[in-house]
Design a protein around this motif. Structure first.
Motif, short mmCIF file in Angstrom:
data_model
loop_
_atom_site.label_atom_id
_atom_site.label_comp_id
_atom_site.label_asym_id
_atom_site.label_seq_id
_atom_site.Cartn_x
_atom_site.Cartn_y
_atom_site.Cartn_z
N GLU A 132 0.83 -1.19 0.00
CA GLU A 132 0.00 0.00 0.00
C GLU A 132 0.87 1.26 0.00
O GLU A 132 2.06 1.21 0.37
N ARG A 135 3.12 2.09 3.01
CA ARG A 135 4.26 1.19 3.15
C ARG A 135 5.36 1.54 2.16
O ARG A 135 6.55 1.46 2.49
N THR A 156 -3.05 2.43 -7.67
CA THR A 156 -4.09 1.66 -6.98
C THR A 156 -3.62 1.45 -5.54
O THR A 156 -2.57 1.93 -5.14
N PHE A 157 -4.41 0.70 -4.78
CA PHE A 157 -4.01 0.43 -3.39
C PHE A 157 -2.71 -0.37 -3.32
O PHE A 157 -1.98 -0.27 -2.33
N ASP A 158 -2.43 -1.17 -4.34
CA ASP A 158 -1.22 -1.99 -4.26
C ASP A 158 -0.32 -1.87 -5.49
O ASP A 158 0.48 -2.74 -5.77
N THR A 160 2.19 1.21 -6.95
CA THR A 160 2.77 2.55 -6.93
C THR A 160 4.01 2.54 -7.81
O THR A 160 4.80 1.60 -7.77
N ARG A 283 -10.50 -4.17 -4.12
CA ARG A 283 -9.91 -4.00 -2.80
C ARG A 283 -10.94 -3.43 -1.82
O ARG A 283 -11.01 -3.83 -0.66
#
Length: 288
Positions: A132, A135, A156-158, A160, A283
């Motif tokens: 994410e 992180r 997106t959420f996962d 980058t 998600r």
């Protein structure tokens, strides 16, 4: 229902794109040839010199095909959208659709943007998949090499995309692997776009924009730099800031998904943005 049109950026280009559009919209094809000084049809359909993947050529080509795709959808009866958004280069198509400038002016801006960005070398980008955004930021902040790297695209959420010097990108890979990243993928790009290393072309482009007048958007356009609608008197400044700052695409999508009964349509070659949207929705459903 809120109709929302999305316009893709670099990475969506493909040889053959726009084949059914150049004859149909001969006025814009002629305008493009005049502004660019070469045949847009030849570049997109034949790419005889292998230029379609080069930033200086990719950006104008995508702008033209995105614009024609949106025009074709409107001609086919698509209603006026309630919102518009574009990923990086695609934001210029959103502003065109919102009436901030005409086609030839938009292409002139994109031509110069691509030229300036294409001159930057010496860095790179990598996709970080499986962590994410917070992180990713934490991993980058944890090492000297990481602090030389910026988060460029929050997709997106996962997923980058990070950008910086190539040696720093190589150095941070083990840190991401230790953090449990699912994939760390170096991208085939010539420069660290949407990072601190683009501030010189950002400033140059800001100076270039001073010679142009911009109308207020007639449709809400959600900006890459903050995931919120453009302030009507800030078009010039926001466009300049986009080059050297992160693309807040996740925030953009979350903002648009909160609108009443959102319906999304991607206007351009491929389905990259549609797939990202599906990942974000999945998600959210899983978390809920």
């Amino acid at each position: 229902m809120s109709l929302i049109c999305l316009f893709p950026g670099q990475g969506s280009q493909a040889k053959g794109m726009g084949a059914e559009l150049f004859d149909r919209y001969g006025d814009w094809t002629a305008d493009a040839d005049r502004v660019l000084g070469y045949s847009i049809r030849e570049l997109c359909l034949d790419d005889p010199r292998g230029e379609l993947g080069l930033t200086e050529f990719t950006q104008p080509a995508l702008f033209v095909v995105n614009a024609m795709t949106y025009r074709a959808k409107r001609d086919a009866g698509m209603a006026t959208p309630a919102f518009l958004a574009g990923h990086s280069l695609g934001e210029y198509n959103a502003l065109l659709a919102a009436g901030c400038f005409d086609f030839a002016t938009g292409l002139t801006l994109v031509k110069e943007r691509g030229r300036m960005m294409g001159r930057v070398t010496g860095g790179g980008m990598a996709a970080v998949v499986g962590l994410e955004p917070d992180r990713v930021r934490a991993v980058l902040a944890s090492t000297d090499a990481g602090r030389l790297v910026d988060a460029a695209n929050f997709n997106t959420f996962d997923q980058t995309v990070i950008a910086g010097p190539k040696d720093a990108l190589e150095s941070v890979k083990p840190s991401f692997e230790a953090a449990g990243v699912r994939a760390y993928i170096p991208l085939n790009v010539s420069a660290p776009f949407h990072s601190r290393y683009m501030r010189e072309p950002q400033n140059q482009f800001g100076a270039f924009l001073k010679d142009f007048a911009f109308s207020a958007p007639s449709i809400e356009v959600v900006a890459n730099v903050n995931g919120r609608p453009y302030q009507h008197d800030m078009v010039r400044q926001t466009l300049a800031e986009q080059i050297g700052n992160s693309v807040q695409w996740l925030e953009t999508m979350l903002y648009l998904m909160r609108q009443p009964e959102p319906e999304f349509i991607e206007c351009g070659p491929g389905t990259v943005l549609t797939k990202m949207l599906a990942q974000i929705r999945k998600r959210i459903r899983t978390a809920g």
